[in-house]
Design an enzyme around this catalytic site. Structure first.
Site, short mmCIF file in Angstrom:
data_model
loop_
_atom_site.label_atom_id
_atom_site.label_comp_id
_atom_site.label_asym_id
_atom_site.label_seq_id
_atom_site.Cartn_x
_atom_site.Cartn_y
_atom_site.Cartn_z
N HIS A 22 0.92 -1.33 0.23
CA HIS A 22 0.05 0.09 0.00
C HIS A 22 0.67 1.23 0.16
CE1 HIS A 22 -3.47 3.09 1.46
NE2 HIS A 22 -4.12 1.86 0.49
N ASP A 27 -8.13 -5.31 0.53
CA ASP A 27 -8.39 -6.43 -0.41
C ASP A 27 -8.12 -7.44 -0.63
OD1 ASP A 27 -9.40 -4.30 -2.40
OD2 ASP A 27 -8.19 -3.90 -2.72
#
Ligand code: ACO
Length: 427
Positions: free
Chosen positions: A305, A362
Site C-alpha cells: 500500500h 482487498d
C-alpha cells in the site's frame, strides 16, 4: 507560522509550512513557480497534497484510519453504513431523528427509471460490472438534468441522495441482467444492506429471507470501504469535479479509476490468484518466488500500500470478519487457509519485510464476498458501493473550498524542440 527556505540560483523563496490537526505538515509551494520559475515533479503524487481535507485521517506508520475523527474499528463495531455515510457527508454523527430522516430521504429514491433497463440490456451479458456501473452512473445525469448544477446546494443534496439510493439498485440490476434473471425491485421496508441482498439474490418464483449474518457482514464491509483520503479514485472524482463537471460524471470517473487492478480491482484479482494457487495444489511458495522475481511482472495481489507501511487496519478487521462469517455460515473454504498461509509466508520473507508489504483491504474481502454468495467479478462493484459516501463527501468538500481551482498539473516537456513542417511529397 513555520517556513522553509528554498534557494535556487540567485533567488530565495520562503515557503510556509501548513500544519494539519494531527501529525501532518505540508510545504505550501503555491508561490514557487511565480517567484522562481520552478515547479515540482512528484511521480504518483507521493509527496503532494492538492488540498486540505477533514474527511478521513490516515497514519500509515501506526496503521490508523479515522473517519471525521472516529476510529474505523468503533464504527465497524457499532454503526450502520448509512450512519457512516451521514457522518462522512456532514462531519458529525446524526441523532436518531436525523438519521431516520436521512434514511427515509434515500429510500425514497431507490427506484430506477424503467428506461434504464434498456441501458443494461445494451451491454453484452459478460460485460464487466464495473464498466456497466460506471456507464449507468454517468447516464443518471441524463435522467436528472434539473439537479446538475454544482453550485446549487439543493441540487447537490438531492443528487447525493439519488446516488446513494440508486447505485445499489443499479448493481443489483446489472447483476440480474448478467445472470439472465428478472430484475427485482427495491423494498423500502428493508434496511440498506438487506434491501441490496434482496435485489441481488431473490427471484420472483419463491420467497427470499436474507440471512442477518450476511447483512451484518455486508454492513461492516461497506463501512470499512467508505473513505480513504486522497486515493486514486477519490482524486479522480475531485479532478473531474474541479472542472465543475456534475456529480454523476465525477463519481463515474471514480468508478473507472477504482476498476484498475492496482486499486479496487485488486479484490477480484486476489481471489483469482488464490483460486489459481488452490488449483496448483496450494503451494504458495512458487507464487511468492514469482512476486519477488524482478524479471516477472507478477505481484502478490492484495499486498502492499502506498500509505500503510505497518499494517492496513481495514485488513485486520476483515481478516477476523472473514473467519467469523465462514464459521457462522458453516462454510469451510480452502481459500481462507491458503490466504492465511500466504500471509504467513510473505510476512516472514525478507523481500516483503524490507519493503513493508502487508496485506491490504482487498486481501481478505473477496473471501467474505464469496461466502456471502457474490460472484468474483462483482467484488469491485461492492467496493464502489462502499466507497460512494467517501467520493460524495470528497466532491462536496472540494466544492465548499473557497480556494478550489481546476486541477491542472504542470509538465516537464522533453519532446522535440521547434522544427519545420515538411510537405508529404518531400518526405
Ligand atoms: N508484490 C510484490 N512486490 C511488490 C508488491 C506486491 N504486491 N507491491 C509492491 N511491491 C514492490 C515493488 O516491486 C517495489 O519493489 P522495488 O523497490 O524493489 O522496486 C516496492 O515493493 C515498492 O512498490 P511500489 O510499486 O513502488 O509501491 P507503490 O506505493 O507505488 O504501490 C501498490 C502500491 C500499487 C498498492 C502496490 O503495492 C501493488 O501493486 N500491490 C498489489 C495490488 C494491490 O493489492 N492493490 C490494492 C491496493 S489497496 C487499494 O487500492 C484499495
Amino acid at each position: 507560522m513555520a517556513e522553509a527556505i528554498l534557494r535556487f540560483e540567485d533567488k530565495e523563496v520562503e515557503l510556509p509550512v501548513v500544519e494539519g490537526s494531527e501529525t501532518e505538515r505540508g510545504l505550501d509551494i503555491s508561490r514557487l513557480a511565480a517567484e522562481t520559475g520552478l515547479f515540482t515533479i512528484d511521480r504518483g503524487f507521493g509527496n503532494t497534497a492538492e488540498s486540505q481535507s477533514s474527511v478521513s485521517f490516515i497514519d500509515g506508520e501506526k496503521g490508523i484510519l479515522r473517519y471525521r475523527g472516529y476510529p474505523i474499528e468503533q464504527l465497524a463495531e457499532g454503526a450502520s453504513f448509512l450512519e457512516v455515510a451521514y457522518l462522512l457527508l456532514n462531519g458529525v454523527l446524526p441523532s436518531q431523528p436525523l438519521l431516520t430522516e436521512f434514511e427515509d430521504a434515500i429510500t425514497r429514491h431507490t427506484l430506477l427509471r424503467e428506461d434504464m433497463k434498456k441501458l443494461f440490456e445494451a451491454f453484452p451479458h459478460n460485460a464487466h460490472p464495473m464498466q456497466i456501473l460506471a456507464s449507468a452512473t454517468s447516464a443518471l445525469a441524463t435522467y436528472y438534468p434539473d439537479a446538475l448544477d454544482p453550485a446549487d446546494p439543493e441540487a447537490v443534496e438531492v443528487s447525493v441522495r439519488r446516488l446513494l439510493a440508486k447505485v445499489p439498485t443499479m448493481i443489483a440490476w446489472l447483476y440480474k441482467y448478467k445472470v439472465h434473471q428478472p430484475y427485482v425491485y427495491p423494498r423500502n421496508d428493508l434496511d440498506y444492506a438487506a434491501n441490496f441482498l434482496h435485489m441481488v439474490f431473490s427471484v420472483p418464483a419463491e420467497p427470499y429471507h436474507h440471512d442477518p449474518v450476511v447483512a451484518a457482514a455486508l454492513n461492516v464491509l461497506l463501512i470499512l470501504h467508505s473513505d480513504h483520503g486522497q486515493n486514486c479514485s477519490a482524486t479522480a472524482v475531485r479532478l473531474v469535479g474541479s472542472g465543475d463537471a456534475n456529480i454523476f460524471s465525477s463519481v463515474s470517473a471514480g468508478i473507472h479509476a477504482l476498476s484498475g487492478p492496482l486499486h479496487g480491482g485488486a479484490n477480484q484479482e486476489v481471489l483469482e490468484m488464490l483460486e489459481e494457487m488452490a488449483e496448483e495444489g496450494g503451494d504458495v511458495s512458487k507464487f511468492v518466488a514469482r512476486a519477488k522475481d524482478k524479471e516477472n511482472p507478477f505481484r502478490l495481489m492484495g499486498f502492499g500500500h502506498r500509505i500503510y507501511k505497518n499494517f492496513d487496519p481495514r485488513a485486520k478487521i476483515i481478516k477476523q470478519a472473514a473467519a467469523d462469517v465462514l464459521a457462522k455460515l458453516h462454510i469451510d473454504d480452502p481459500l481462507l487457509e491458503i490466504a492465511q498461509e500466504l500471509e504467513q509466508v510473505a510476512l516472514s520473507d525478507d523481500y516483503f519485510i524490507e519493503r513493508k508489504l502487508y496485506p491490504n483491504v482487498d486481501f481478505y474481502s473477496g473471501i467474505i464476498y464469496r461466502a456471502l454468495g457474490f460472484p468474483t467479478d462483482t467484488f469491485t462493484v461492492l467496493f464502489a458501493l462502499g466507497r460512494l459516501p467517501g467520493w460524495l463527501a470528497q466532491w462536496k468538500e472540494l466544492h465548499a473550498d473557497p480556494k478550489m481551482k481546476i486541477y491542472r498539473p504542470q509538465q516537464v516537456y522533453v519532446g522535440e524542440t521547434k522544427r519545420d513542417y515538411v510537405p508529404i511529397s518531400q518526405r
